[in-house]
Write an enzyme that holds these catalytic residues in place. Structure first.
Site, PDB file in Angstrom:
ATOM      1  N   GLU A 166     -10.330   5.227  -7.775  1.00 30.39           N
ATOM      2  CA  GLU A 166      -9.087   4.583  -8.180  1.00 30.39           C
ATOM      3  C   GLU A 166      -9.060   4.551  -9.697  1.00 30.39           C
ATOM      4  O   GLU A 166     -10.084   4.290 -10.348  1.00 30.39           O
ATOM      5  CB  GLU A 166      -9.008   3.151  -7.626  1.00 30.39           C
ATOM      6  CG  GLU A 166      -7.809   2.357  -8.136  1.00 30.39           C
ATOM      7  CD  GLU A 166      -7.821   0.913  -7.669  1.00 30.39           C
ATOM      8  OE1 GLU A 166      -8.284   0.668  -6.527  1.00 30.39           O
ATOM      9  OE2 GLU A 166      -7.380   0.032  -8.436  1.00 30.39           O
ATOM     10  N   GLU A 181      -3.270  -2.815 -16.057  1.00 29.47           N
ATOM     11  CA  GLU A 181      -3.171  -4.024 -15.268  1.00 29.47           C
ATOM     12  C   GLU A 181      -2.985  -5.194 -16.227  1.00 29.47           C
ATOM     13  O   GLU A 181      -3.737  -5.336 -17.197  1.00 29.47           O
ATOM     14  CB  GLU A 181      -4.419  -4.254 -14.427  1.00 29.47           C
ATOM     15  CG  GLU A 181      -4.596  -3.278 -13.280  1.00 29.47           C
ATOM     16  CD  GLU A 181      -5.820  -3.604 -12.457  1.00 29.47           C
ATOM     17  OE1 GLU A 181      -5.659  -4.140 -11.350  1.00 29.47           O
ATOM     18  OE2 GLU A 181      -6.942  -3.315 -12.925  1.00 29.47           O
TER      19      GLU A 181
END
Length: 601
Positions: A138, A143
């Site tokens: 991933e 974020e």
């Protein structure tokens, strides 16, 4: 976004002059609706398979939380009851519509503010080639935490199954301003060997293959983009009384740039000799043409002019290549593939210089690269694997990932013999079982997913021995051959043993030898031994192969030494930098290849 090697790398032989980066794909969000040619909605709260989307999040994703207006993508989170969720929001992804495995990616976005709001721009694998999350990787481009408006996080996830999953990342904090008061560029530069993160053109994090100790680099296959706004979860906590009832993530554009020099071939780094239907691909570029080439002894099955091919391999390690042409420029791309074993009997994994088998889970405690507890004539290695069996688990299973073995039938029929060196404190006669499994099917009740069980029994304790595994059981013949994606070792099954097991030199023996079937003399088929390996400055290699020609290449495929005598080879080794090298040898009747690691003193 989820919180919960054989180090063979594609290399490039370029005839591409004056190459320029080009815009491969972009979405400027200039319309009035989401472009479903590139995006799809993900709906709900993740249940029943992944409730709370794996992070105990508080939102349910809905289509109506997405708007495209004024040149922006807007994802709005709002405090309202949707099913069992307390917030409504949205998540979109490009899976199967726009996938990529390299490039420069820029997303211009403005983030929301408020405790518990979790905006993210990230990438998941389009194919779970290495296994389910996080084995296939991933990449988190951005974020944010709504309560930390000046900070962004860039992270990669990889490694073993939960709870032994791994991640590494870096945060970036603005000196002035915030990510909520205006738009900022979040950038990613992704190559075969590295991922770099940027904010407004400033590099703040770099991760490479060397950062993934004990695990493989899964970022060498197609991924897709995800944009979402989550609410709450393990990563940042939950909204409180200070949290606004609504928040919006705004995206001005996403742009993916490609440089033809940076594309590479995705596919297995190692395969079994004469393996069939092995798939290789490179990036599918609009308007590009592709011309594939395979080494002698290999054969392309079907068309050879697309971005993807299937290959029946031959006996020997070699390179597969493709000439990609786009916008008048051409680039030759090669990938070195190791065919194992390199003779009738040889290694699949020895921990030190050859890695194709990796721990991904188990009830006990595993560690790779520990010191050999007792060197002897059976095993002179410095480093080995160690496993402490869990005494509280009757059927303690050690799960191993390898993409070298995906079929079991030859092992069932005795055409291939699986071997392993073992040192243990367990008593003589201890059973060691090896299951060939399909992981997803094996998640159901036994015996589903267990295609076959091979077994060996120890004849020594506190001394190295080589075990050869033989078929004892076929619990689930319904598990199709060619779908094996997990090997499972059970030490002393159906006991409460808590002994320690040291493992090394996983290998395979062919019966009969495939080289003998191809008219190679049996007298030259002993295993190739190279010592010392690893090599340090001032040492000479000793090789159990009387060759007439030696060619040493680095990991990028560049020839470093060509000579006709071992003394000439040793005379030049001292000038080499530390690193991984491949030594090809020939005596006129037979070729052999070994991997050599040179380390600093």
């Amino acid at each position: 976004m989820n919180k919960f090697y054989i180090l063979f790398i594609s290399f490039f032989c370029s005839n591409y002059l004056g190459a320029q980066e080009f815009l491969r794909w972009s979405d400027e969000f200039n319309g009035t609706a989401l472009d479903t040619n590139y995006w799809e909605y993900q709906i709900g709260d993740g249940c029943p398979d992944l409730c709370g989307w794996g992070n105990a999040e508080s939102q349910s994703y809905q289509r109506d939380a997405v708007k495209v207006e004024g040149g922006f993508l807007k994802i709005k989170a709002s405090k309202e009851k949707v099913g069992n969720s307390n917030y409504r929001s949205a998540r979109i992804r490009s899976i199967g519509k726009m996938d990529f495995a390299s490039g420069r990616i820029v997303v211009r976005a403005r983030l929301p503010i408020g405790k518990g709001y979790w905006p993210a721009i990230w990438f998941l694998p389009t194919e779970s080639y290495y296994g389910n999350w996080p084995l296939s990787g991933e990449i988190d481009l951005m974020e944010g935490k709504g309560q930390e408006p000046k900070t962004t996080h860039g992270t990669i996830h990889y490694g073993a199954y939960v709870p032994n999953n791994k991640y590494t990342g870096t945060s970036y904090t603005l000196a002035t301003d915030s990510f909520t008061s205006g738009f900022h560029d979040f950038g990613l530069r992704w190559t075969n060997d590295s991922i770099l993160w940027y904010v407004d053109g400033v590099l703040f994090s770099t991760k490479t293959r060397s950062n993934l100790t004990d695990f493989w680099w899964p970022f060498d296959r197609n991924f897709h983009a995800i944009i979402n706004l989550a609410v709450g979860g393990y990563f940042l906590g939950y909204p409180d009384a200070t949290t606004p009832d609504t928040a919006t993530l705004q995206v001005d554009y996403i742009r993916v740039y490609q440089d033809l020099k940076q594309i590479f071939i995705s596919g297995p780094d190692a395969i079994l000799r004469l393996d069939k239907q092995k798939e290789f691909y490179t990036q599918e570029l609009a308007g590009a043409t592709y011309a594939w080439q395979v080494p002698a002894g290999a054969q392309i099955i079907g068309a050879s002019n697309g971005s993807k091919v299937k290959v029946n391999w031959g006996l020997h390690s070699d390179s597969i290549g493709v000439l990609a042409t786009h916008n008048g420029f051409s680039q030759k791309i090669n990938k070195y593939v190791l065919a194992l074993p390199d003779t009738c009997e040889g290694l699949l994994d020895n921990v030190e210089t050859l890695r194709t088998m990796y721990w991904v889970g188990g009830s006990g405690t595993y560690r790779a690269g520990v010191t050999n507890p007792m060197k002897d004539f059976v095993n002179t290695s410095n480093s080995v694997n160690r496993y402490y069996r869990s005494g509280g688990t009757t059927y303690d299973a050690l799960f191993l990932h390898t993409d070298v073995i995906d079929a079991a039938k030859d092992f069932e029929d005795g055409k291939l013999l699986f071997k392993m060196k073992l040192y243990t404190t367990a008593p003589v006669g201890t059973e060691v079982n090896l299951n060939f499994e399909n992981r997803k099917r094996a998640e159901s009740n036994y015996p589903l997913g267990r295609r076959c069980v091979l077994q060996a029994k120890t004849t020594k304790d506190r001394a190295w021995e080589e075990l050869t595994f033989k078929l004892i059981l076929k619990p689930d013949p319904g598990t199709l051959d060619g779908t094996i994606n997990q090997l499972v070792l059970l030490f002393a099954p159906n006991t409460s043993s808590s002994d320690v097991y040291f493992m090394d030199d996983f290998g395979v023996k062919e019966a009969p030898c495939k080289e003998l079937l191809n008219s190679i003399e049996e007298s030259v088929l002993e295993p190739i031994l190279v010592y010392p390996n690893p090599l340090v400055h001032g040492e000479d290699l000793r090789i159990s192969f009387d060759a007439k020609q030696y060619v040493l290449r680095d990991i990028l495929g560049r020839t470093k030494i060509t000579c006709s005598h071992i003394n000439e080879l040793n005379a030049q080794l001292g000038a080499l930098d530390a690193g991984t090298y491949f030594l090809w040898m020939s005596n006129g009747k037979r070729e052999a290849q070994v991997k050599i690691l040179k380390v600093q003193n």
